[in-house]
Design an enzyme around this catalytic site. Sequence first.
Site, PDB file in Angstrom:
ATOM      1  N   CYS A  72      -5.984  49.421  43.967  1.00  0.00           N
ATOM      2  CA  CYS A  72      -5.540  50.750  44.398  1.00  0.00           C
ATOM      3  C   CYS A  72      -6.258  51.199  45.668  1.00  0.00           C
ATOM      4  CB  CYS A  72      -5.793  51.758  43.283  1.00  0.00           C
ATOM      5  SG  CYS A  72      -7.446  51.637  42.572  1.00  0.00           S
ATOM      6  N   HIS A 121      -9.349  58.653  43.175  1.00  0.00           N
ATOM      7  CA  HIS A 121     -10.451  58.267  44.064  1.00  0.00           C
ATOM      8  C   HIS A 121     -10.366  59.129  45.328  1.00  0.00           C
ATOM      9  CE1 HIS A 121     -10.883  54.519  41.764  1.00  0.00           C
ATOM     10  NE2 HIS A 121      -9.666  54.130  42.091  1.00  0.00           N
TER      11      HIS A 121
HETATM   12  N1  NDP Z   1      -5.943  51.388  36.368  1.00  0.00           N
HETATM   13  C1  NDP Z   1      -6.207  51.333  37.640  1.00  0.00           C
HETATM   14  O1  NDP Z   1      -6.727  52.263  38.233  1.00  0.00           O
HETATM   15  C2  NDP Z   1      -5.836  50.140  38.436  1.00  0.00           C
HETATM   16  C3  NDP Z   1      -5.861  48.873  37.900  1.00  0.00           C
HETATM   17  N2  NDP Z   1      -5.594  47.805  38.687  1.00  0.00           N
HETATM   18  C4  NDP Z   1      -5.649  46.459  38.153  1.00  0.00           C
HETATM   19  O2  NDP Z   1      -4.492  46.237  37.335  1.00  0.00           O
HETATM   20  C5  NDP Z   1      -4.822  45.353  36.274  1.00  0.00           C
HETATM   21  C6  NDP Z   1      -4.454  46.034  34.965  1.00  0.00           C
HETATM   22  O3  NDP Z   1      -5.224  47.229  34.874  1.00  0.00           O
HETATM   23  P1  NDP Z   1      -4.773  48.436  33.944  1.00  0.00           P
HETATM   24  O4  NDP Z   1      -3.299  48.546  33.906  1.00  0.00           O
HETATM   25  O5  NDP Z   1      -5.579  49.594  34.367  1.00  0.00           O
HETATM   26  O6  NDP Z   1      -5.306  47.908  32.546  1.00  0.00           O
HETATM   27  P2  NDP Z   1      -4.941  48.494  31.126  1.00  0.00           P
HETATM   28  O7  NDP Z   1      -6.061  48.104  30.246  1.00  0.00           O
HETATM   29  O8  NDP Z   1      -4.531  49.917  31.196  1.00  0.00           O
HETATM   30  O9  NDP Z   1      -3.622  47.678  30.751  1.00  0.00           O
HETATM   31  C7  NDP Z   1      -3.623  46.302  30.556  1.00  0.00           C
HETATM   32  C8  NDP Z   1      -2.934  46.030  29.233  1.00  0.00           C
HETATM   33  O10 NDP Z   1      -2.825  44.640  29.042  1.00  0.00           O
HETATM   34  C9  NDP Z   1      -2.741  44.410  27.642  1.00  0.00           C
HETATM   35  N3  NDP Z   1      -3.333  43.117  27.348  1.00  0.00           N
HETATM   36  C10 NDP Z   1      -4.610  42.827  27.026  1.00  0.00           C
HETATM   37  N4  NDP Z   1      -4.738  41.507  26.847  1.00  0.00           N
HETATM   38  C11 NDP Z   1      -3.517  40.958  27.062  1.00  0.00           C
HETATM   39  C12 NDP Z   1      -3.003  39.634  27.008  1.00  0.00           C
HETATM   40  N5  NDP Z   1      -3.774  38.575  26.717  1.00  0.00           N
HETATM   41  N6  NDP Z   1      -1.699  39.428  27.268  1.00  0.00           N
HETATM   42  C13 NDP Z   1      -0.886  40.469  27.560  1.00  0.00           C
HETATM   43  N7  NDP Z   1      -1.312  41.746  27.604  1.00  0.00           N
HETATM   44  C14 NDP Z   1      -2.628  41.982  27.370  1.00  0.00           C
HETATM   45  C15 NDP Z   1      -3.412  45.571  26.954  1.00  0.00           C
HETATM   46  O11 NDP Z   1      -2.466  46.196  26.110  1.00  0.00           O
HETATM   47  P3  NDP Z   1      -2.233  45.742  24.604  1.00  0.00           P
HETATM   48  O12 NDP Z   1      -3.460  44.934  24.177  1.00  0.00           O
HETATM   49  O13 NDP Z   1      -2.088  47.021  23.859  1.00  0.00           O
HETATM   50  O14 NDP Z   1      -0.987  44.920  24.657  1.00  0.00           O
HETATM   51  C16 NDP Z   1      -3.720  46.558  28.060  1.00  0.00           C
HETATM   52  O15 NDP Z   1      -3.287  47.864  27.761  1.00  0.00           O
HETATM   53  C17 NDP Z   1      -6.300  45.006  36.469  1.00  0.00           C
HETATM   54  O16 NDP Z   1      -6.379  43.832  37.262  1.00  0.00           O
HETATM   55  C18 NDP Z   1      -6.833  46.192  37.258  1.00  0.00           C
HETATM   56  O17 NDP Z   1      -7.976  45.887  38.001  1.00  0.00           O
HETATM   57  C19 NDP Z   1      -5.188  47.934  39.993  1.00  0.00           C
HETATM   58  C20 NDP Z   1      -5.090  49.158  40.546  1.00  0.00           C
HETATM   59  C21 NDP Z   1      -5.480  50.344  39.837  1.00  0.00           C
HETATM   60  O1  X15 Z   2      -8.932  48.648  41.373  1.00  0.00           O
HETATM   61  C1  X15 Z   2      -9.390  49.773  41.139  1.00  0.00           C
HETATM   62  O2  X15 Z   2     -10.445  50.308  41.768  1.00  0.00           O
HETATM   63  P1  X15 Z   2     -11.378  49.509  42.767  1.00  0.00           P
HETATM   64  O3  X15 Z   2     -10.538  49.154  43.951  1.00  0.00           O
HETATM   65  O4  X15 Z   2     -12.464  50.472  43.120  1.00  0.00           O
HETATM   66  O5  X15 Z   2     -11.882  48.282  42.056  1.00  0.00           O
HETATM   67  C2  X15 Z   2      -8.818  50.507  40.029  1.00  0.00           C
HETATM   68  O6  X15 Z   2      -9.029  51.889  40.167  1.00  0.00           O
HETATM   69  C3  X15 Z   2      -9.432  49.966  38.794  1.00  0.00           C
HETATM   70  O7  X15 Z   2     -10.772  50.140  38.904  1.00  0.00           O
HETATM   71  P2  X15 Z   2     -11.677  49.903  37.628  1.00  0.00           P
HETATM   72  O8  X15 Z   2     -12.097  48.465  37.680  1.00  0.00           O
HETATM   73  O9  X15 Z   2     -12.815  50.855  37.801  1.00  0.00           O
HETATM   74  O10 X15 Z   2     -10.815  50.214  36.422  1.00  0.00           O
END
Ligand code: NDP
Ligand code: X15
Length: 339
Positions: free
Chosen positions: A140, A220
């Site tokens: 992000c 952020h």
């Molecule tokens: N949140 C943020 O601010 C941002 C996140 N990201 C990136 O995006 C990615 C995902 O982050 P985010 O969406 O926040 O994470 P979350 O934890 O919100 O969502 C990921 C989901 O994946 C599921 N999961 C866990 N293990 C597995 C598996 N083995 N197979 C399939 N599904 C699985 C879980 O749900 P369940 O177990 O219930 O199925 C979980 O809710 C990361 O790489 C993160 O760094 C990038 C930008 C911003």
């Molecule tokens: O990719 C993000 O932030 P980052 O660019 O500061 O690592 C997302 O906000 C997820 O950050 P987190 O690893 O603190 O959940």
Amino acid sequence: MIRVAVNGYGTIGKRVADAVTLQPDMELVGVAKTRPNHEAETAVRKGYPLYAAIEDRVHLFEEAGIELAGTVEELVEAADVVVDACPSGIGAENKAMYEAYDTPALYQGGESADLVDVSFNARGNYDEAEGADHVRVVSCNTTGLSRLLAPVEEAYGVEKARVTLVRRGGDPGQTGRGPINDILPNPVTLPSHHGPDVNTIFPDLDIDTLGMKVPATLMHTHSVNVTLEDAPDAADEVRDLLAEESRLFLIPERHDIDGAGKLKEYAYDIGRPRGDLWENCIWEESVSIEGDDLYLFQAIHQESDVVPENVDAIRAVLGEADRGESMARTDETMGVGLP
Ligand SMILES: NC(=O)C1=CN([C@@H]2O[C@H](COP(=O)(O)OP(=O)(O)OC[C@H]3O[C@@H](n4cnc5c(N)ncnc54)[C@H](OP(=O)(O)O)[C@@H]3O)[C@@H](O)[C@H]2O)C=CC1
Ligand SMILES: O=C(OP(=O)(O)O)[C@H](O)COP(=O)(O)O
């Protein structure tokens, strides 16, 4: 129609799934979950075919009365492209599965740049993703920096960018996150991962980044200073340049928005789904020119700014549209661009 699978239906995955259903050239084949929680029920209620991410847990869904369409391997096999939005590190574990089914995969910013052939930002390097098997949509914060620095570099040249990122400690749903009552240099050493991450999009750009974490969940905030090679005389020129970018929102002074709280309130008021802000939110009055230096503050909604980028990355990988067409279609269907 491009058949899209979403593996990992959390903060990012559920938003990407919703955005895919809005695209006239895409079909959501299904989403994969590890367990039958409220998100699983909501996915089914929305009509999204639900697949078990872990075969041994199929019985949990059956016991919860949630109908499954199959297992994640079947989902990956049926798709033209898979968006992996699993927690950091799980995407790397899934790579072999995507390769086994010869399905191109998009990963998220939590995965290492070394995992993939190309790191992606639509405004920054759309064309580089075509034909790649493994593409990472950068985080992000890196998305927010890339969108801003692309037009600034094109118009004025960047001699040096210096950015301090004040990062939210966790998302609203991440009850286990901190800090609770602290302000952390994070990491305490320079650079934070964001500068090197920006260099995966713009290899030659000189940028230093410092990261912090604070007890906030909403957004952020970046304090940006860019030394320009050919600075304009007036900040108005930069404001006009940034205002032309659909994914940059210049917060007008008249809105009286003083922080992330009011930005989110604004998003809810105008009917944004989940209160999402897909655009960089740049305070118009903060855009300043001092000699050769550009300064500004921007807020980044971590849960949603990468969503239009994932949609564009799907088209980019498959060579289905050029950058301009894809970004315009994504923006129009999602409603990107704030008044
Ligand atoms: N949140 C943020 O601010 C941002 C996140 N990201 C990136 O995006 C990615 C995902 O982050 P985010 O969406 O926040 O994470 P979350 O934890 O919100 O969502 C990921 C989901 O994946 C599921 N999961 C866990 N293990 C597995 C598996 N083995 N197979 C399939 N599904 C699985 C879980 O749900 P369940 O177990 O219930 O199925 C979980 O809710 C990361 O790489 C993160 O760094 C990038 C930008 C911003
Ligand atoms: O990719 C993000 O932030 P980052 O660019 O500061 O690592 C997302 O906000 C997820 O950050 P987190 O690893 O603190 O959940």
